[in-house]
Design an enzyme around this catalytic site. Structure first.
Site, mmCIF file in Angstrom:
data_model
loop_
_atom_site.group_PDB
_atom_site.id
_atom_site.type_symbol
_atom_site.label_atom_id
_atom_site.label_comp_id
_atom_site.label_asym_id
_atom_site.label_seq_id
_atom_site.Cartn_x
_atom_site.Cartn_y
_atom_site.Cartn_z
ATOM 1 N N PRO A 166 0.814 -1.219 0.000
ATOM 2 C CG PRO A 166 -0.846 -1.591 1.573
ATOM 3 C CD PRO A 166 0.475 -2.103 1.107
ATOM 4 C CD GLU A 167 3.944 2.537 -3.827
ATOM 5 O OE1 GLU A 167 4.096 3.666 -4.348
ATOM 6 O OE2 GLU A 167 4.421 1.508 -4.317
#
Length: 310
Positions: free
Chosen positions: A2-3
DNA sequence: CACTTGACCTGTCCGC
DNA sequence: TGCGGACAGGTCAAGT
């Protein structure tokens, strides 16, 4: 992984599902995932109602009506999946969900709400965490004291971007993009994609980047982040949104995980190299070093490293 | 100061 | 088939 776009997608989902929910029960089978004391949980969390869900950098902030907030970092394999009472009992999990019956093997923390719905924090690799803090102290934590600006903020200009990137003149540009104290929210996927969009080699030293190249990188970064949010983020293996759905950005990616395939711009085979300790995907034709693009064909091609040594 | 390495972890894949 | 090792990558801490 997750960015920013993945965390933002989770935030959008949770902000539709959670406000008004009252927490009545919590379980945690891996204390490091939620290290608050039982007393804290008892007095600050049980009975609390969720007011709002926000994001800063790659962190999710769940604001409660007890002047406290939950801070959540998904790190690499974290998931936050919501299930209504109907989905949980009888009707089974929704057909669009990539995640099966919950809790499962990777479930670390479970929140149960007064209406019987649940929020599951799954984290295969146990790097992610949840913390409970007074809302007033959230902005004081070390990470928020040093984290850089949001790249998608309306007042974040190309000039701001260039000024912050140029605080690290001697570093390679990919390492600087990944540094959360320079710009918030960029990780391996969007570093590679934005550098490809701007036709910049990830090892290029910042000092060798022109104003125009940095402006292109600013525009390219914003473009890939916005497109990814539109596509619900990138699902490589693990990532899902608040309802367990995959993101589809990777089918629009130009270089990330596309080694061995042709560059969509020039057809050259995309390669994978190691930069700043990360797997890095480039088109070796489109993304050449600054010197190679500016010197004429008969002059000696210098690498950025050569320039530094002189 | 800038960069690298190790730690935190588990699941997957590759070669033997 | 099983086993060891490399690899995946966000962040911090420690070492070069």
């Amino acid at each position: 992984m997750p960015e920013l776009p993945e965390v933002e997608t989770v935030r959008i989902g949770l902000s539709r599902l959670l406000p008004g929910k009252k927490i009545v029960h919590i379980t945690c089978n891996w204390p490091k995932s939620f290290p608050n004391t039982p007393k804290d949980v008892q007095t600050r969390l049980l009975g609390a109602q969720i007011v709002d869900v926000a994001r800063r950098a790659k962190l999710l902030l769940i604001e409660l009506n007890t002047k406290h907030s939950l801070i959540i970092h998904l790190k690499m394999t974290g998931q936050l999946v919501f299930r209504s009472k109907q989905q949980h009992f009888g009707a089974g999990h929704p057909s669009h969900s990539l995640v099966g019956e919950l809790p499962d093997r990777s479930t670390r923390v479970t929140f149960t709400f007064a209406d019987g719905s649940k929020l599951f924090f799954n984290d295969q690799r146990k790097f992610g965490w949840i913390r409970l803090l007074p809302t007033a102290e959230v902005s004081q934590i070390d990470f928020f004291q040093k984290v850089g600006p949001e790249p998608l903020a309306a007042d974040f200009t190309a000039k701001d971007f260039a000024l912050r990137i140029r605080r690290r003149l001697k570093s390679g540009i990919k390492a600087v993009l990944l540094d959360q104290s320079v710009i918030a929210g960029v990780g391996n996927i969007y570093a590679d994609e934005s550098l490809f969009g701007a036709k910049i080699h990830p090892e290029t030293r910042v000092i060798n980047l022109s104003d125009n190249q940095l402006k292109k990188l600013y525009e390219s970064l914003k473009k890939v982040l916005l497109l990814s949010i539109e596509k619900g983020g990138s699902t490589d293996k693990n990532y899902v949104d608040a309802e367990g759905r995959r993101g589809s950005y990777l089918s629009f990616a130009n270089v990330f995980r596309r080694q061995g395939k042709p560059c969509p711009r020039c057809g050259t085979t995309i390669i994978k190299i190691k930069v700043a300790g990360r797997g890095t995907h480039i088109c070796p034709h489109c993304q050449v070093s600054f010197q190679k693009t500016t010197f004429t064909a008969h002059s000696v091609a210098m690498t950025p490293a050569d320039t530094i040594k002189q």
